[in-house]
Design an enzyme around this catalytic site. Sequence first.
Site, PDB file in Angstrom:
ATOM      1  N   SER A  14       0.814  -1.205   0.000  1.00 39.24           N
ATOM      2  CA  SER A  14       0.000   0.000   0.000  1.00 39.24           C
ATOM      3  C   SER A  14       0.854   1.264   0.000  1.00 39.24           C
ATOM      4  O   SER A  14       1.464   1.608   1.008  1.00 39.24           O
ATOM      5  CB  SER A  14      -0.931   0.005   1.224  1.00 39.24           C
ATOM      6  OG  SER A  14      -1.536   1.277   1.369  1.00 39.24           O
ATOM      7  N   PHE A  15       0.888   1.950  -1.120  1.00 34.22           N
ATOM      8  CA  PHE A  15       1.534   3.263  -1.188  1.00 34.22           C
ATOM      9  C   PHE A  15       0.842   4.234  -0.237  1.00 34.22           C
ATOM     10  O   PHE A  15       1.491   5.008   0.474  1.00 34.22           O
ATOM     11  CB  PHE A  15       1.478   3.799  -2.624  1.00 34.22           C
ATOM     12  CG  PHE A  15       1.764   5.270  -2.730  1.00 34.22           C
ATOM     13  CD1 PHE A  15       3.066   5.739  -2.821  1.00 34.22           C
ATOM     14  CD2 PHE A  15       0.716   6.191  -2.733  1.00 34.22           C
ATOM     15  CE1 PHE A  15       3.329   7.108  -2.915  1.00 34.22           C
ATOM     16  CE2 PHE A  15       0.969   7.555  -2.815  1.00 34.22           C
ATOM     17  CZ  PHE A  15       2.276   8.010  -2.914  1.00 34.22           C
ATOM     18  N   SER A  16      -0.486   4.201  -0.234  1.00 34.30           N
ATOM     19  CA  SER A  16      -1.270   5.183   0.524  1.00 34.30           C
ATOM     20  C   SER A  16      -0.969   5.147   2.016  1.00 34.30           C
ATOM     21  O   SER A  16      -0.759   6.197   2.636  1.00 34.30           O
ATOM     22  CB  SER A  16      -2.766   4.952   0.290  1.00 34.30           C
ATOM     23  OG  SER A  16      -3.088   5.112  -1.073  1.00 34.30           O
ATOM     24  N   LYS A  64     -13.156   0.152  -7.340  1.00 30.12           N
ATOM     25  CA  LYS A  64     -13.349   1.524  -7.804  1.00 30.12           C
ATOM     26  C   LYS A  64     -14.715   1.736  -8.469  1.00 30.12           C
ATOM     27  O   LYS A  64     -15.263   2.835  -8.437  1.00 30.12           O
ATOM     28  CB  LYS A  64     -12.229   1.932  -8.765  1.00 30.12           C
ATOM     29  CG  LYS A  64     -10.891   2.166  -8.092  1.00 30.12           C
ATOM     30  CD  LYS A  64      -9.878   2.739  -9.070  1.00 30.12           C
ATOM     31  CE  LYS A  64      -8.567   3.055  -8.382  1.00 30.12           C
ATOM     32  NZ  LYS A  64      -7.616   3.748  -9.281  1.00 30.12           N
ATOM     33  N   ASP A 104      -7.683  10.382  -9.622  1.00 30.23           N
ATOM     34  CA  ASP A 104      -6.733   9.883 -10.625  1.00 30.23           C
ATOM     35  C   ASP A 104      -6.666  10.863 -11.797  1.00 30.23           C
ATOM     36  O   ASP A 104      -5.610  11.060 -12.398  1.00 30.23           O
ATOM     37  CB  ASP A 104      -7.146   8.507 -11.141  1.00 30.23           C
ATOM     38  CG  ASP A 104      -6.894   7.404 -10.126  1.00 30.23           C
ATOM     39  OD1 ASP A 104      -5.983   7.556  -9.290  1.00 30.23           O
ATOM     40  OD2 ASP A 104      -7.612   6.387 -10.163  1.00 30.23           O
ATOM     41  N   GLY A 129      -8.307  -1.225 -19.575  1.00 30.15           N
ATOM     42  CA  GLY A 129      -8.843  -1.542 -18.255  1.00 30.15           C
ATOM     43  C   GLY A 129      -9.256  -0.297 -17.491  1.00 30.15           C
ATOM     44  O   GLY A 129      -9.327   0.807 -18.045  1.00 30.15           O
ATOM     45  N   ALA A 131      -7.750   1.591 -15.393  1.00 30.06           N
ATOM     46  CA  ALA A 131      -6.792   2.696 -15.331  1.00 30.06           C
ATOM     47  C   ALA A 131      -6.936   3.634 -16.524  1.00 30.06           C
ATOM     48  O   ALA A 131      -6.637   4.834 -16.427  1.00 30.06           O
ATOM     49  CB  ALA A 131      -5.375   2.147 -15.270  1.00 30.06           C
TER      50      ALA A 131
END
Length: 247
Positions: A14-16, A64, A104, A129, A131
């Site tokens: 997890s970056f967050s 999402k 994003d 996809g 993203a």
Amino acid sequence: MKKYGLIGYPLTHSFSKRFFTEKFEKENVAASYENFEIVEISRFPEVIANNPALIGLNVTIPYKEQVIPFLDELDGAAQEVGAVNTVKITREGEKTYLKGFNTDTWGFETSLASLLKDYHKKALILGTGGASKAIKYVLKKRGIEFISASIEKLQENEIRYEKIDEKMMAERLLIINATPLGTYPKVETFPPIPYEYITGKHLMFDLVYNPELTKFMEKGKAQGAAVKNGYEMLLQQALKSYEIWNV
């Protein structure tokens, strides 16, 4: 103490959590950030109900899109993109109001803007996809025409990778990798495009940020193209989330 978090599955890297924990420590902010690894989206209301101090959530794959029916409102970008990565939680007495955002789009546009030249009028998006949805939103907003390369059943404005030829590469000077190809640990992978036609006018943006220099970027750089990875996009979307939560 204010509480923030991330929902998704799995949440092994997890970056967050790391980013916000370090931010709170550095700035002496009395807040915490927690990972909520839920195996299905039906557990989402439990996260809200069981954490009364929670005022903001980030949302990652695979939720999402799945989170949207649980929300009371969407902002314009989230509605058009059809995906949410930030939820603001407002509590008044017994009532809880959930609003979804897509940061994003902000992250991508902010990271891309300084690199765009007048001749970046057409783009090639690699991948179709989730993203790619935020990417398309930003390109539409900036008036950049685009086409997407896909390995799935073709939809409108999509092509097969084998149809990408010299003419297309010469026209589409902005190329965006919206696939996971090249992500650690599979660092030797890259999208199958004819890199020999890349020039010094090309801008190659990779949403992947680990490793810092992907094979996609490396191959473009060798041809003289400007290249950028997805780290600043990730950073900017996180900062925008924090701004939304605290307005």
